[in-house]
Design a protein around this motif. Structure first.
Motif, PDB file in Angstrom:
ATOM      1  N   ARG C 149       0.865  -1.183   0.000  1.00  0.00           N
ATOM      2  CA  ARG C 149       0.000   0.000   0.000  1.00  0.00           C
ATOM      3  C   ARG C 149       0.900   1.230   0.000  1.00  0.00           C
ATOM      4  O   ARG C 149       1.857   1.296   0.790  1.00  0.00           O
ATOM      5  N   VAL C 178      -2.925   3.671  -2.996  1.00  0.00           N
ATOM      6  CA  VAL C 178      -3.183   2.465  -3.781  1.00  0.00           C
ATOM      7  C   VAL C 178      -2.677   1.256  -3.005  1.00  0.00           C
ATOM      8  O   VAL C 178      -1.655   1.316  -2.312  1.00  0.00           O
ATOM      9  N   GLN C 179      -3.428   0.171  -3.097  1.00  0.00           N
ATOM     10  CA  GLN C 179      -2.980  -1.095  -2.506  1.00  0.00           C
ATOM     11  C   GLN C 179      -3.136  -2.169  -3.564  1.00  0.00           C
ATOM     12  O   GLN C 179      -4.180  -2.273  -4.199  1.00  0.00           O
ATOM     13  N   VAL C 180      -2.060  -2.950  -3.767  1.00  0.00           N
ATOM     14  CA  VAL C 180      -2.127  -3.979  -4.812  1.00  0.00           C
ATOM     15  C   VAL C 180      -1.588  -5.321  -4.318  1.00  0.00           C
ATOM     16  O   VAL C 180      -0.657  -5.381  -3.499  1.00  0.00           O
ATOM     17  N   LEU C 191       4.959   1.926  -8.697  1.00  0.00           N
ATOM     18  CA  LEU C 191       3.615   2.347  -8.291  1.00  0.00           C
ATOM     19  C   LEU C 191       3.547   3.857  -8.075  1.00  0.00           C
ATOM     20  O   LEU C 191       2.567   4.519  -8.429  1.00  0.00           O
ATOM     21  N   PHE C 237      -4.540  -0.359 -13.714  1.00  0.00           N
ATOM     22  CA  PHE C 237      -4.459  -1.624 -12.964  1.00  0.00           C
ATOM     23  C   PHE C 237      -5.262  -2.726 -13.680  1.00  0.00           C
ATOM     24  O   PHE C 237      -4.858  -3.885 -13.686  1.00  0.00           O
ATOM     25  N   ILE C 243      -1.287  -7.673 -11.730  1.00  0.00           N
ATOM     26  CA  ILE C 243      -2.084  -7.258 -10.569  1.00  0.00           C
ATOM     27  C   ILE C 243      -3.386  -8.050 -10.507  1.00  0.00           C
ATOM     28  O   ILE C 243      -4.163  -8.064 -11.454  1.00  0.00           O
ATOM     29  N   TYR C 246      -6.786  -4.953  -6.391  1.00  0.00           N
ATOM     30  CA  TYR C 246      -6.322  -3.599  -6.099  1.00  0.00           C
ATOM     31  C   TYR C 246      -7.405  -2.775  -5.430  1.00  0.00           C
ATOM     32  O   TYR C 246      -8.579  -3.138  -5.437  1.00  0.00           O
TER      33      TYR C 246
END
Lengths: 272, 272, 272, 272
Positions: C149, C178-180, C191, C237, C243, C246
């Motif tokens: 994140r 953003v969290q992936v 990112l 994304f 990914i 997300y």
């Protein structure tokens, strides 16, 4: 498992008052008391009374000969207070505190969100804005002194960015914090109005599109550095004979950096 | 100096509604709205109504075909709400939000300090304690769902420290946060009482010396790990048929470390 | 004065292990461990290694039959870790945690400021920007899972304000988080670059006047709502096959309001 | 849509320096600069060098005749600094700041977590503790002055609770903050040791059970009010001839209340 004590205290004996015992270190304490107690309050100002929630800190000085103060009495004083708190009246709490703790000097800080209903500049729709207010009071042998501190969020628009760019200008939310001591009580709303009038533009809870257009153009027409906002407010305080001591700080949460721009002016007009 | 625009907009034309224009990216947005708006509210619960100050966040889902939501309408809905907010009634705000934003799904979070007047355990003196409450509501095509989250500060006393030490035991302030969904509304004060009954001891705004003695001994008689407090509360929730989903977290601000001890139990009794 | 215990513990006896004793409540605990421990770490990424300071939380699940976990072992695992932490390698900590606590499932969160040296867009002067990064890892019976994140501060400029105003447009600092989860490790800097490319403009530690002119005009040329930034990142994304899950949230600290505008998109591409 | 400017700026002209233009308000600014910039630093102290992350604020005074300061130069000075920062050396930054901004007076504040490896009192296991340190420096016409402020988390155990209770005593995490000016540089670790020696007990990152027993009993054997801790530290400072000005504040996050107990002693031994 810990061993249980063999003999129980005799409950009919009075409970020891450790705080009142003598202290041999010969060191007085400037401030001792309770810090950050949350408490619901009513506040009175120009437009009437409102309910809000405060963080309250209350201290007294402790002479060198006593081991400790009596913390529960501070809470007693706070809970015992009836009626609305205002810039004019909150120093009564100081007198109560001084009497109850048997302490000639003491200090109180009360911080709360204060709400003002504002009309949008074009549409006239009403909404509320919140401002963080701190009332500061001190007592010294029955002589009471107070100050009010208000944090007003506004818009600032960068004069340099406007000047050097063909179009646009970076702008951002700004916190202007003013603290004043005066010879007579001043309405919180008067200070809020004053600060907002010196920003690039003021904030609102609710804006319709014609209002947003107005505010956008007003800010662009009125670019100010942190230095400008601080000086323009200081100039007004310099000319206000009621105000004896003031402090202005301006912090821009820069929209082009991840740090703040900051300016600060302090003045004691009594020459100290 | 930037060049001034040569032609001014004709003010009699309608102002463009950028948000309502079409969007081509074909990506729906889960939540869009306003976050962290401070707002004074009245809250109703078991012991009547009280005034407090909330932080409010309100969101709706935005279908893929629209460019933006209308942020000012969220504020309108909030300002237009009359009457006290309660666990039973606050979901009415969801219906208003859904209608006003023309959005089938939406979400509201309202966080505020809630005050309860408590009597000290021995002296019976009254004082107020503050608890942080969050009301959470969701609407999905007229189906409304809610939960209440309460953070209750208590005392925890370490069973290991007590067991292995000849005297004393480290103890500290602990935050117990419970969140519940139920088939019927539950008083906030009922949840607070429940949590406080499962701690080593509960907190008070004001304690006289006999009360402090009582609390100190009660905590020592009732040692609990974070695991114990979490489990004892979970056990009660497991047996309460009104409660369908719950979450318990316990955080000790350890008095012998500079970090927290933490335990967490979550349960959806509907088997999801 | 409390009575002293009459009999002292025999120090040659082993000290009781309270945590390892049996528990009768039959309630398992989802997460138990240490929270918010500050710890210096080295972090490795695309441009090499850097030193920073983290807040670390580490938890394991506790089966119903044990009374408590052994908190000191979590700290042991953390202190025993040698070498730099990276998105690729930090899940090794999960394996150590699982082994040391004899727990099949566990969870780690490590949050730290991460610094990237950037070149100003016109002058090329270098300065550092800080980003808040959180590495999240879970282990379940030797199966490890992770996510990263990152909170990226940027500038957003309001399309509505630009469209309806004759000149200027309100803009502000914005936090994009953003969290992936991905099928392979992704550089934090990749990112960060991605997020910054989708804002109205990006932030810098140091800008000369030609840079400030560039950024101001770039933001004005590139107006975006919170909805736009969220969608444009989601679109990227969606097209990145690495990914799998997300989450994008965008928060504007509005320069014309005292609250935030917020948008959020979450997506699990695996169809869950 | 706003009208585009008809004429573009000629890019070969120099960009205007708005800040350097004359100001007519005749109001000097006490402090202007950058606030809360995050920056990685190396810190040197008794036990060597360590890497950490600081929040840095840097200000200069601005004479009445100038409109604004040059914010980018502050960042330049910070980025240009090579080598470790120590209590002894950080005031070199003041000299650089003064020269670069052409300002006779200025001020710097650098706040960072500082880590000390400690041995547990019985088992001897090593772990790290973090302390928040602030270095404060001022320059006035080449005269440099500094102070160091350290916040040390400790345990306090209530003497009243111990005295009046048959067993146990409430205790809690306490923040002791000391700030000192001295005639020669003082190691941060020396101040930390001093504060920890005056608490009921000190904190550790990692304690084995024999250590926890030791700490628990030590705190019970050594009860102290906030007043006691403040006085005992003040007494040591009074007798330390290197120290000319000091400030001690002690805040207990009371385990039996939801507010803090607080004591504060300030002393300028130079008689001001």
């Amino acid at each position: 498992m810990p061993t249980q004590p063999a003999v129980k205290l005799n409950q009919t004996q009075p409970i020891a008052d450790v705080q009142a015992s003598a202290d041999q270190r010969n060191i007085a304490i400037d401030h001792v008391g309770i810090k950050d107690m949350r408490h619901p309050i009513r506040v009175a100002d120009r437009s009437g009374e409102q309910n809000t929630v405060a963080m309250v800190s209350m201290y007294v000085a402790l002479p060198a000969q006593f081991k400790g103060t009596h913390m529960s009495r501070f809470v007693d004083v706070l809970h015992g207070h009836q009626g609305a708190i205002s810039v004019a009246s909150f120093t009564d709490l100081l007198t109560e505190l001084s009497a109850r703790l048997d302490a000639p000097t003491g200090k109180i800080e009360i911080t709360f969100p204060y709400f003002v209903t504002k009309r949008a500049p074009v549409s006239g729709v009403e909404s509320m804005m919140d401002y963080q207010v701190t009332l500061l009071g001190e007592i010294d042998h029955a002589q009471r002194d107070w100050a009010v501190r208000i944090r007003v969020p506004v818009t600032s628009l960068c004069p340099c960015s406007k000047e050097i760019s063909e179009y646009g200008a970076h702008n951002q939310r700004t916190h202007v914090t003013v603290q004043v001591r005066a010879t007579q009580s001043i309405f919180m709303e008067e200070l809020i109005d004053l600060v907002e009038s010196q920003a690039s533009a003021e904030l609102y809870g609710l804006l319709k599109r014609p209002d947003e257009k107005f505010i956008t153009e007003q800010a662009y027409d009125n670019p100010k550095f942190v230095e400008d906002i601080a000086r323009d407010i200081a100039a007004i305080f310099n000319n206000d004979e009621r105000i004896t001591v003031y402090d202005v700080s301006v912090e821009n949460f820069e929209s082009i950096h991840n740090h703040s721009a900051y300016a600060h002016i302090a003045c004691d007009k009594r020459g100290r």
